[in-house]
Design an enzyme around this catalytic site. Structure first.
Site, PDB file in Angstrom:
ATOM      1  N   HIS A 300       0.812  -1.223   0.000  1.00  0.00           N
ATOM      2  CA  HIS A 300       0.000   0.000   0.000  1.00  0.00           C
ATOM      3  C   HIS A 300       0.842   1.267   0.000  1.00  0.00           C
ATOM      4  CE1 HIS A 300       0.530  -0.135   4.494  1.00  0.00           C
ATOM      5  NE2 HIS A 300       0.523   1.180   4.332  1.00  0.00           N
ATOM      6  N   ASP A 337       0.627  -7.800   3.208  1.00  0.00           N
ATOM      7  CA  ASP A 337       0.799  -6.521   2.519  1.00  0.00           C
ATOM      8  C   ASP A 337       2.295  -6.294   2.307  1.00  0.00           C
ATOM      9  OD1 ASP A 337       0.746  -3.936   1.607  1.00  0.00           O
ATOM     10  OD2 ASP A 337      -0.431  -3.127   3.252  1.00  0.00           O
ATOM     11  N   SER A 408       4.932   2.182   7.705  1.00  0.00           N
ATOM     12  CA  SER A 408       4.690   0.938   6.955  1.00  0.00           C
ATOM     13  C   SER A 408       5.912   0.538   6.146  1.00  0.00           C
ATOM     14  CB  SER A 408       3.513   1.125   5.995  1.00  0.00           C
ATOM     15  OG  SER A 408       2.299   1.072   6.670  1.00  0.00           O
TER      16      SER A 408
END
Length: 489
Positions: A300, A337, A408
């Site tokens: 993402h 992810d 992230s």
């Protein structure tokens, strides 16, 4: 900490400062924590915010001047310093008088511009009050041992001392302690510091100490206990070095200030250099270097169709920017992810972290990422424990480190040996209330990626990562919250 048999016991240099109008006995005093800097003469430092309600109405140099004299305050104020006493004695009360209210320019320059309007009393943040406290004078009184903040590395252990809620209940809370790490730093003399030590309201002004030597050394003062603009779960500090530098030309009481003690031998963790900033179009996050030309991040973080760019921040003034190509990204339906990038140039002198093969719940860990001032100051570091290992073999790791937007793809490292445990994917968020919980976050275990990475490095075939799209039912169940509106970082 060991002490010589004949040495005086070391005392915490914390106190409480209260300010009130004697003519208004029914009004609760304003209060905060303070730092005892010297016992000969007795000097205390605290944030000036506690004095703002007592400024004279005709003061025009607030808040953009350099200094305010004691006459800028209303006359007749009752200023009291509470100092801890050995049990069972009650805390000692000492009358104090202000020497000056001074603005720390190095700290003001380092403050993020977003704080100027977002934080309550933000205009007071760079201002500090210096107090003369005769009751603290001791026959052989000396300065509290101190050290410049630039002797510390990110991730260094810190101890914050403060009194939650000020004068509300000092018999319970006086000089409460909270441990944390140095999360980030910015500005001249590293004037602005962040720590993940849990600092509650009222601890503003409390001393922050480095535990790298005995006795501990004072390095900073708590300025704000929870800065939403730089990261929930982090406290904002001002380095003592910057405060002393700004005050020495104004206060003759600082003429006897000794130089800082020699810094202890630096023992930074080389694994901290495996973190990179990843930018893709308007999207950005963190990445983890696992080889001189290979980097892991989260799917993402990458904007579809936008070429990724990787930046390595060696310091606040030196960086390396490398273009990258996308090797592999998991499918949207995959619970993992993950994305893999190959750099177009090698990172010089890079030593990849060892990859963990076992995970021990409760072990101390560090989370690294470009949240919490990271884009301006390099990666931030927060500490915690590995709170849960989900699945056999593991399909998810949970930690108590405070992580924030921009983290992230960053690494979760073992504090003990620097081994890479996993890749940060998200934190927890209540989508009903909009509340984010930075101390509950989720990571992809590196054990899921180590075999695909080895196969790709030997074959160069991206199909080595295809098994990440064929997750087990256990993995799907563990990451099912990701299939709802997720809390991405």
């Amino acid at each position: 900490m060991a002490e010589d048999a004949g040495a005086a016991p070391w005392e915490l240099p914390g106190c409480v400062v209260s300010v009130s109008e004697p003519s208004e006995p029914d009004v609760e005093p304003s209060s905060c924590s303070g730092a005892i800097l010297c016992r000969g003469p007795g000097l205390v430092l605290c944030p000036a915010a506690v004095f703002v309600p007592f400024l004279q109405p005709d003061v025009t140099s607030w808040p953009h001047g350099d200094a305010l004299p004691p006459s800028a305050l209303r006359p007749g104020l009752r200023i009291v310093v509470l100092q801890a006493s050995p049990p069972p004695d009650a805390a000692q009360q000492h009358v104090a008088r202000p020497l000056a209210l001074l603005r720390c320019h190095a700290f003001a320059r380092a403050l993020p511009s977003t704080l100027s309007t977002a934080e309550e009393c933000a205009e007071a943040l760079p201002w500090f009050c210096w107090l003369r406290v005769p009751g603290l004078d001791a026959p052989d009184g000396t300065w509290t041992p101190w050290a410049p903040a630039d002797t510390l590395h990110k991730g260094a252990a810190l101890l914050a001392c403060g009194t939650p809620f000020g004068v509300l209940c000092p018999e319970l809370f006086l000089n409460a302690l909270s441990a944390g790490v140095l999360s980030n730093a910015s500005g001249p003399h590293r004037a602005l510091l962040l720590t993940d030590a849990r600092c509650l309201p009222g601890t503003q002004g409390g001393p922050v100490l480095t535990l790298a030597s005995s006795p501990p050394r004072l390095v900073a003062i708590v300025v704000a206990t929870a800065c939403s603009q730089v990261g929930l779960g982090l406290a904002l500090l001002c380095s003592l070095h910057a405060l002393l530098h700004s005050a020495r030309r104004v206060l003759p009481e600082l003429s006897s200030l000794p130089p800082p003690l020699p810094p202890p031998e630096a023992r930074g963790n080389p694994a901290l250099h495996c973190t990179a900033l990843v930018e893709s179009g308007s999207s950005w996050g963190s990445g983890t270097l696992v080889a001189p030309r290979l980097l892991l991040t989260c799917r993402h973080v990458l904007q579809p169709g936008a070429p990724p760019r990787v930046t390595l921040r060696h310091s606040t003034t030196r960086e390396t920017v490398l273009q990258a190509r996308l090797v592999f990204a998991t499918a949207e339906a995959s619970p993992f992810d993950v994305a893999v990038l190959e750099l177009q140039g090698s990172v010089p002198s890079f030593e990849p972290p060892d990859l963990a093969t076992t995970f021990q719940p409760g072990e101390a860990v560090l989370a690294l990422g470009f949240g919490a001032l990271g884009r301006a100051c390099g990666p931030s570091v927060t500490g915690g424990v590995l709170s849960a290992v989900v699945g056999t073999p593991p399909v998810m790791l949970q930690s108590t480190c405070a992580v924030h937007a921009g983290s992230s793809g960053g690494p979760l490292l073992s504090t003990r040996d620097g081994c890479l445990l996993g890749i940060i994917a998200s934190n927890a968020r209540d989508n009903t209330t909009g509340t984010t919980y930075p101390h509950l976050n989720f990571c992809v275990p590196i054990s899921l990626l180590s075999t695909p990475l080895a196969r790709y490095r030997s074959s160069g075939n991206p199909a080595a990562f295809a098994l990440l799209n064929a997750a087990s039912k256990e993995a799907q169940a563990a990451w099912r919250l990701q299939q709802r509106p997720p809390s991405k970082l």
